[in-house]
Design a protein around this motif. Structure first.
Motif, PDB file in Angstrom:
ATOM      1  N   ALA A  58       0.818  -1.217   0.000  1.00 38.78           N
ATOM      2  CA  ALA A  58       0.000   0.000   0.000  1.00 38.78           C
ATOM      3  C   ALA A  58       0.850   1.265   0.000  1.00 38.78           C
ATOM      4  O   ALA A  58       0.333   2.361  -0.251  1.00 38.78           O
ATOM      5  N   GLN A  59       2.143   1.125   0.281  1.00 36.79           N
ATOM      6  CA  GLN A  59       3.020   2.290   0.300  1.00 36.79           C
ATOM      7  C   GLN A  59       3.844   2.363  -0.979  1.00 36.79           C
ATOM      8  O   GLN A  59       3.890   1.431  -1.771  1.00 36.79           O
ATOM      9  N   GLY A  60       4.520   3.474  -1.164  1.00 41.74           N
ATOM     10  CA  GLY A  60       5.270   3.712  -2.385  1.00 41.74           C
ATOM     11  C   GLY A  60       6.453   2.784  -2.529  1.00 41.74           C
ATOM     12  O   GLY A  60       7.012   2.291  -1.549  1.00 41.74           O
ATOM     13  N   SER A  61       6.842   2.557  -3.777  1.00 38.18           N
ATOM     14  CA  SER A  61       7.993   1.727  -4.078  1.00 38.18           C
ATOM     15  C   SER A  61       8.856   2.498  -5.067  1.00 38.18           C
ATOM     16  O   SER A  61       9.024   3.712  -4.942  1.00 38.18           O
ATOM     17  N   PHE A  62       9.386   1.841  -6.071  1.00 38.38           N
ATOM     18  CA  PHE A  62      10.121   2.503  -7.139  1.00 38.38           C
ATOM     19  C   PHE A  62       9.167   2.717  -8.314  1.00 38.38           C
ATOM     20  O   PHE A  62       8.692   1.751  -8.913  1.00 38.38           O
ATOM     21  N   ASP A  63       8.886   3.960  -8.643  1.00 36.93           N
ATOM     22  CA  ASP A  63       8.037   4.254  -9.802  1.00 36.93           C
ATOM     23  C   ASP A  63       8.811   4.074 -11.102  1.00 36.93           C
ATOM     24  O   ASP A  63       8.207   3.943 -12.171  1.00 36.93           O
ATOM     25  N   ALA A  64      10.122   4.096 -11.022  1.00 35.70           N
ATOM     26  CA  ALA A  64      10.983   3.912 -12.189  1.00 35.70           C
ATOM     27  C   ALA A  64      12.312   3.360 -11.695  1.00 35.70           C
ATOM     28  O   ALA A  64      12.619   3.390 -10.505  1.00 35.70           O
ATOM     29  N   GLY A  65      13.100   2.832 -12.624  1.00 36.34           N
ATOM     30  CA  GLY A  65      14.448   2.402 -12.290  1.00 36.34           C
ATOM     31  C   GLY A  65      14.602   0.939 -11.953  1.00 36.34           C
ATOM     32  O   GLY A  65      15.721   0.431 -11.953  1.00 36.34           O
ATOM     33  N   ASP A  66      13.510   0.246 -11.676  1.00 36.52           N
ATOM     34  CA  ASP A  66      13.598  -1.164 -11.308  1.00 36.52           C
ATOM     35  C   ASP A  66      13.365  -2.015 -12.545  1.00 36.52           C
ATOM     36  O   ASP A  66      12.224  -2.237 -12.954  1.00 36.52           O
ATOM     37  N   VAL A  67      14.440  -2.506 -13.147  1.00 38.11           N
ATOM     38  CA  VAL A  67      14.339  -3.298 -14.367  1.00 38.11           C
ATOM     39  C   VAL A  67      13.840  -4.710 -14.064  1.00 38.11           C
ATOM     40  O   VAL A  67      13.226  -5.345 -14.913  1.00 38.11           O
ATOM     41  N   ILE A  68      14.066  -5.203 -12.865  1.00 38.72           N
ATOM     42  CA  ILE A  68      13.731  -6.582 -12.530  1.00 38.72           C
ATOM     43  C   ILE A  68      12.230  -6.770 -12.321  1.00 38.72           C
ATOM     44  O   ILE A  68      11.609  -7.645 -12.935  1.00 38.72           O
ATOM     45  N   TYR A  69      11.619  -5.955 -11.475  1.00 38.01           N
ATOM     46  CA  TYR A  69      10.200  -6.149 -11.136  1.00 38.01           C
ATOM     47  C   TYR A  69       9.359  -4.886 -11.269  1.00 38.01           C
ATOM     48  O   TYR A  69       8.201  -4.877 -10.856  1.00 38.01           O
ATOM     49  N   ASN A  70       9.946  -3.814 -11.794  1.00 38.99           N
ATOM     50  CA  ASN A  70       9.203  -2.572 -11.981  1.00 38.99           C
ATOM     51  C   ASN A  70       8.555  -2.086 -10.679  1.00 38.99           C
ATOM     52  O   ASN A  70       7.447  -1.553 -10.675  1.00 38.99           O
ATOM     53  N   GLY A  71       9.257  -2.292  -9.580  1.00 40.81           N
ATOM     54  CA  GLY A  71       8.789  -1.789  -8.295  1.00 40.81           C
ATOM     55  C   GLY A  71       7.671  -2.595  -7.661  1.00 40.81           C
ATOM     56  O   GLY A  71       7.109  -2.172  -6.639  1.00 40.81           O
ATOM     57  N   ASN A  72       7.334  -3.759  -8.211  1.00 40.80           N
ATOM     58  CA  ASN A  72       6.230  -4.572  -7.687  1.00 40.80           C
ATOM     59  C   ASN A  72       6.620  -5.172  -6.335  1.00 40.80           C
ATOM     60  O   ASN A  72       7.485  -6.047  -6.255  1.00 40.80           O
ATOM     61  N   VAL A  73       5.977  -4.702  -5.287  1.00 40.92           N
ATOM     62  CA  VAL A  73       6.345  -5.108  -3.930  1.00 40.92           C
ATOM     63  C   VAL A  73       6.081  -6.592  -3.699  1.00 40.92           C
ATOM     64  O   VAL A  73       6.897  -7.297  -3.091  1.00 40.92           O
ATOM     65  N   ASP A  74       4.949  -7.087  -4.173  1.00 41.91           N
ATOM     66  CA  ASP A  74       4.634  -8.504  -3.982  1.00 41.91           C
ATOM     67  C   ASP A  74       5.666  -9.403  -4.659  1.00 41.91           C
ATOM     68  O   ASP A  74       6.049 -10.446  -4.120  1.00 41.91           O
ATOM     69  N   ALA A  75       6.108  -9.000  -5.845  1.00 39.79           N
ATOM     70  CA  ALA A  75       7.114  -9.789  -6.559  1.00 39.79           C
ATOM     71  C   ALA A  75       8.435  -9.797  -5.801  1.00 39.79           C
ATOM     72  O   ALA A  75       9.110 -10.837  -5.703  1.00 39.79           O
ATOM     73  N   TRP A  76       8.829  -8.652  -5.259  1.00 47.49           N
ATOM     74  CA  TRP A  76      10.066  -8.599  -4.491  1.00 47.49           C
ATOM     75  C   TRP A  76       9.964  -9.439  -3.224  1.00 47.49           C
ATOM     76  O   TRP A  76      10.946 -10.058  -2.800  1.00 47.49           O
ATOM     77  N   LYS A  77       8.792  -9.474  -2.604  1.00 44.53           N
ATOM     78  CA  LYS A  77       8.628 -10.312  -1.413  1.00 44.53           C
ATOM     79  C   LYS A  77       8.793 -11.790  -1.773  1.00 44.53           C
ATOM     80  O   LYS A  77       9.430 -12.555  -1.038  1.00 44.53           O
ATOM     81  N   LYS A  78       8.244 -12.201  -2.909  1.00 43.73           N
ATOM     82  CA  LYS A  78       8.417 -13.596  -3.340  1.00 43.73           C
ATOM     83  C   LYS A  78       9.894 -13.915  -3.581  1.00 43.73           C
ATOM     84  O   LYS A  78      10.372 -15.001  -3.232  1.00 43.73           O
ATOM     85  N   LEU A  79      10.613 -12.963  -4.167  1.00 43.26           N
ATOM     86  CA  LEU A  79      12.034 -13.183  -4.378  1.00 43.26           C
ATOM     87  C   LEU A  79      12.761 -13.323  -3.050  1.00 43.26           C
ATOM     88  O   LEU A  79      13.625 -14.202  -2.892  1.00 43.26           O
ATOM     89  N   ALA A  80      12.427 -12.473  -2.085  1.00 45.22           N
ATOM     90  CA  ALA A  80      13.083 -12.554  -0.777  1.00 45.22           C
ATOM     91  C   ALA A  80      12.856 -13.916  -0.134  1.00 45.22           C
ATOM     92  O   ALA A  80      13.785 -14.530   0.406  1.00 45.22           O
TER      93      ALA A  80
END
Length: 487
Positions: free
Chosen positions: A185-207
């Motif tokens: 629900a909070q902000g992430s990377f609006d730009a610059g993230d080539v891997i997941y485009n700032g998608n928080v759920d995707a980054w959590k799965k990677l972690a």
């Protein structure tokens, strides 16, 4: 041009000194044409790209990772397959990961914590996740490495080395804390993230997936912690190829895959006979993707570690080069994919850990997902292949090990680490890997290096800490096993 610039610089410096009197030289020595500040999204792109660029570069992946995993062997770079480590290539791997990638990620964290509230917990967490990935690569390649005192720049230019097992536990704790702090629900990377485009759920799965990687690699050395970590994280990890973490390169410069043949033929490496022969023996549908046909329209690998002067070597056109997709300009840099997760869970289940399904189910999912990743879509072909390489609970290490090794191609470093950790053979127990055909050029290792040696610059510039680290792991040679390597 350069002479004119130097003359202008001298006049400018003299004028500044006369005007400012005792003003510090470092206050003057600033290039007004270069920005002195940046933004987190640019740092993130730089960190992602610099890490992928060095891990998949021809010198680092082609001359260290791929030969040590025994995927490739050298054509005109045969000494690397015989374990003569180039110190410049070794130094570039270490220095780029520390000085560029990890430095950028640390800056992202510092900038977020320095900003007035609200701070972005998601930007901080993403930076920490990428740091954990890089630190594990370094710890798995070298053993004990600078960690708690790293990245302090002027504060400590001679950092102490931390125990690699302690680093592993710290990375697990950090990943757990950061996944808990992330909030879609909070902000992430609006730009610059080539891997997941700032998608928080995707980054959590990677972690969660990276925690599985850490856990399975320590499964023999600390089975209790490994079992607990896997049980706590497998349900939140990657569940399909849609979750894959990779850096997508482009077909145009300057953002091409770091080692590609779009501008010139690449002939430095052949696919090893180890890989080609095994894939042929099982009728693996991925062979035509992993390797190209030789000049006589057959797949033929070169025996691993064949010297450039071996009299039995055929002309180069008789051997298979890596596949066109592997050398494509838009080949992605792979951080982690679902097939690896599936094989981690297969092994964990085979060890009796809780994974939500049996080992055979996870194993089949890993094979199918790897085929899907490489574009093998014929279900009958995949089914027939699985029938030729069935899961065998009594031979799980060899069965899972070979298929995971195949699925990790062309991730040279990860393939090498897994080869060391499991020490697997072909299903049934016959040897898969060989020692270099024409012998090792390193007196400390004959079969496979267990680690990379510390940099010469560390020996010269960080002597006391280097000596302590080398002593702690049993010596600074490629023949020293790392803490998780119990085979």
């Amino acid at each position: 041009m350069l002479t004119r610039y130097m003359k202008y610089s001298c006049y400018l410096l003299l004028g500044c000194l006369l005007a400012t009197g005792c003003q510090k030289l470092e206050d003057i020595n600033v290039d007004p044409t270069k920005p002195t500040t940046t933004q987190p999204q640019y740092l993130l792109t730089g960190a992602e790209k610099s890490a992928m660029d060095i891990i998949y570069a021809g010198p680092q992946n082609g001359r260290i990772g791929m030969p040590y995993a025994q995927y490739w062997t050298g054509n005109d770079k045969a000494n690397d397959s015989r374990y003569l480590l180039d110190e410049g290539i070794n130094a570039a791997l270490w220095n780029n990961l520390y000085s560029i990638s990890l430095h950028n990620l640390d800056e992202i964290i510092a900038m977020n914590r320095a900003e007035p509230t609200p701070v972005s917990p998601n930007q901080i967490a993403i930076a920490h996740i990428l740091k954990a990935w890089i630190y594990q690569v370094l710890a798995d390649a070298y053993g004990n490495i600078p960690y708690t005192e790293a990245l302090q720049e002027e504060g400590n230019i001679r950092p102490a080395y931390d125990d690699a097992q302690t680093i592993y536990n710290a990375l697990l704790d950090t990943l757990q804390a950061q996944t808990a702090a992330m909030d879609p629900a909070q902000g992430s990377f609006d730009a610059g993230d080539v891997i997941y485009n700032g998608n928080v759920d995707a980054w959590k799965k990677l972690a969660h997936s990276l925690m599985l990687r850490l856990a399975i690699r320590m499964a023999d050395a600390d089975p209790a912690r490994a079992q607990a970590v896997i049980a706590a994280n497998y349900q939140q990890a990657m569940a399909g190829n849609a979750d894959n973490a990779q850096f997508q390169y482009l077909a145009t410069a300057p953002n091409k895959f770091p080692y590609n043949d779009s501008d010139r033929p690449l002939t430095e490496f052949f696919v090893s006979a180890t890989l080609v022969d095994y894939m042929q023996s099982t009728g693996d549908p991925r062979l035509g993707i992993y390797a190209r046909k030789a000049g006589d329209s057959t797949y033929r690998g070169l025996a691993y570690g064949t010297s450039e002067t071996n009299p039995n070597r055929l002309p180069p056109s008789n051997y298979s080069l890596p596949g066109k997709k592997i050398y494509a300009a838009d080949m992605p840099g792979i951080l982690m994919t679902y097939p690896e997760v599936a094989f981690i869970l297969a092994e964990a289940a085979a060890r009796g850990f809780a994974t939500g399904a049996d080992a055979a189910t996870h194993y089949e999912a890993g094979v199918r997902a790897s085929m899907e990743y490489w574009g093998v879509s014929n279900t009958d072909s995949i089914g027939a292949y699985l029938a030729r390489v069935p899961y065998d609970a009594n031979d799980w290490k060899n069965v899972i090990g070979t298929q995971k090794w195949l699925a990790l191609y062309p991730q040279g470093l990860q393939g090498w680490f897994e080869r060391l950790r499991l020490d697997f053979k072909k299903p049934g127990g016959d040897s898969l890997f060989i020692a270099p055909l024409d012998g090792s050029l390193d007196e400390n290792v004959t079969y496979v290096p267990y680690r990379l040696t510390y940099l010469v610059s560390e020996q010269q510039q960080n002597t006391a800490n280097y000596q302590a680290a080398a002593s702690a792991i049993g010596g600074n040679t490629k023949g020293v096993k790392l803490w998780w390597n119990m085979q």
